[in-house]
Write an enzyme that holds these catalytic residues in place. Sequence first.
Site, mmCIF file in Angstrom:
data_model
loop_
_atom_site.group_PDB
_atom_site.id
_atom_site.type_symbol
_atom_site.label_atom_id
_atom_site.label_comp_id
_atom_site.label_asym_id
_atom_site.label_seq_id
_atom_site.Cartn_x
_atom_site.Cartn_y
_atom_site.Cartn_z
ATOM 1 N N GLN A 208 -4.055 2.743 -24.439
ATOM 2 C CA GLN A 208 -3.928 3.000 -22.921
ATOM 3 C C GLN A 208 -2.555 2.999 -22.312
ATOM 4 O OE1 GLN A 208 -8.172 0.961 -22.331
ATOM 5 N NE2 GLN A 208 -7.179 1.408 -20.261
ATOM 6 N N SER B 282 4.218 1.440 3.481
ATOM 7 C CA SER B 282 4.436 2.909 3.356
ATOM 8 C C SER B 282 4.294 3.656 4.663
ATOM 9 C CB SER B 282 3.666 3.831 2.250
ATOM 10 O OG SER B 282 3.642 2.814 1.001
ATOM 11 N N THR C 142 0.108 7.099 -1.833
ATOM 12 C CA THR C 142 1.525 6.882 -2.384
ATOM 13 C C THR C 142 1.371 6.306 -4.162
ATOM 14 O OG1 THR C 142 1.289 4.583 -1.514
ATOM 15 C CG2 THR C 142 2.825 6.231 -0.062
ATOM 16 N N GLY C 143 0.359 6.082 -4.276
ATOM 17 C CA GLY C 143 -0.021 5.408 -5.709
ATOM 18 C C GLY C 143 0.263 6.531 -6.775
ATOM 19 N N HIS D 31 -4.340 8.197 -22.201
ATOM 20 C CA HIS D 31 -5.058 7.277 -22.965
ATOM 21 C C HIS D 31 -5.501 7.709 -24.162
ATOM 22 C CE1 HIS D 31 -4.640 4.664 -19.611
ATOM 23 N NE2 HIS D 31 -5.900 4.305 -19.228
ATOM 24 N N VAL E 78 -2.140 7.478 -9.005
ATOM 25 C CA VAL E 78 -3.493 8.379 -8.723
ATOM 26 C C VAL E 78 -3.614 8.836 -7.637
ATOM 27 C CG1 VAL E 78 -6.065 8.266 -8.765
ATOM 28 C CG2 VAL E 78 -4.907 6.787 -10.408
ATOM 29 N N GLY F 197 -2.078 3.700 -16.136
ATOM 30 C CA GLY F 197 -3.400 3.139 -15.857
ATOM 31 C C GLY F 197 -3.310 1.886 -14.709
ATOM 32 N N CYS G 148 -10.982 5.380 -16.325
ATOM 33 C CA CYS G 148 -10.655 6.298 -17.126
ATOM 34 C C CYS G 148 -10.826 6.392 -18.579
ATOM 35 C CB CYS G 148 -9.059 6.398 -16.970
ATOM 36 S SG CYS G 148 -8.269 4.551 -17.035
ATOM 37 N N ARG H 194 -3.180 -1.973 -24.474
ATOM 38 C CA ARG H 194 -2.160 -1.397 -23.766
ATOM 39 C C ARG H 194 -0.854 -0.843 -24.528
ATOM 40 N NH1 ARG H 194 -3.272 0.560 -19.011
ATOM 41 N NH2 ARG H 194 -3.663 -1.575 -18.035
ATOM 42 N N ARG I 90 -19.216 0.625 -8.659
ATOM 43 C CA ARG I 90 -19.550 1.344 -9.859
ATOM 44 C C ARG I 90 -21.062 0.997 -10.196
ATOM 45 N NH1 ARG I 90 -14.113 1.411 -13.256
ATOM 46 N NH2 ARG I 90 -12.992 2.842 -11.697
#
Length: 337
Positions: free
Chosen positions: A155, A40, A11-12, A242, A14, A159, A128, A235, A99
């Site tokens: 950005q 949700s 639902t987001g 971006h 991304v 994001g 990103c 931002r 990561r």
Amino acid sequence: KGYRVAVVGATGAVGQEMLKILEERNFPVSDIRLLASKRSAGKKLRFKGEEVTVEELRPESFEGIDIALFSAGGDRSKQFAPEAVKRGAVVIDNSSAFRMEPDVPLVVPEVNPEDVDWHNGIIANPNCSTIQMVVVLKPLYDISRIKRIVVATYQAVSGAGAQAIEELKEQTRAVLEGKPVPPPVKIPKQIAFNCVPHIDKFFPNGYTREEIKMINETKKIMHDDEIKVSPTCVRVPVFIGHSEAVNIEFEGPVSVEEAREALEKAPGVRVVDDFENFVYPMPIDVAGKDDVLVGRIRKDDTIENGLNLWIVGDNLRKGAALNAVQIAELLIQRGLI
Ligand code: A2P
Ligand code: 11C
């Protein structure tokens, strides 16, 4: 053959883009499971013309899943990615949770596709800001090793998620109507008609986590711990896309013509650069597009081997959802799933 795919955070901002991209690229999906928070559960989303009911994320959600695309924040990834792997799924994780783990590949398919080969169940999708920078740096690095990068980012609010988009809308509306501006929630200060040099939390050295990510992730993806990256992340009041002003110092000479030629051939990159006709990339050109755009390519005469350029990418697509789906495609191409 089709694959059973789970989208965590469907639902987001991304997650929604992931569904669109799976559809657009005709990714071989035999079954799709949409997962989000309890709030949700029961909500219906469309995938390939059909309604799919969102389910609450649980460890059991991953029974029978082949590929799990995660984009529901680092805490959810930390908790549930191992559950998905335990049940036989390969996780492609858009959060920063894994990561920098040495046994987790961090992959941008145009840059280091071979790194998917050594995955142990989890493959991380970079930040990103890093992704769009390295797809442009790689073809240049192949001409001459890059010693140092100085980058300032501009950005978009998306994001920071779907709620941050609403925050910019509501604040803008309030300012224009002369009403009190609602207090900031997802962005640390008022973002309407402003720029905020603060993305993610601050470290004691005065850098933000977004900046540290750009430093560390670039080295890992490019397989070069010696690259120096000096970032400032900001931002700006843009919904999608971006932008980055990048100064590159090479070991040897790289002319503007050579750089342009290499970038014109580079996969996932489009050169948009004709200053005489006022042609250069902008966020409004890139929203909804797959390619990372590069322009304003020019020599930096203040150092021996320097170039300046301007990079713009759709942070929700190449910066997140598209790159994740491309990693899934790589897994198929390389017979890893
Ligand atoms: P939900 O919509 O139910 O809150 P964004 O980055 O646009 O803010 O989206 C975050 C995504 O992560 C949403 O899909 C959101 O679902 C999901 N999410 C947030 N918290 C949880 C949670 N505790 N469990 C599962 N999904 C979550
Ligand atoms: C932003 N780059 O624009 C962040 C969002 O590590 O995946 C993505 C954070 C991350 O706010």
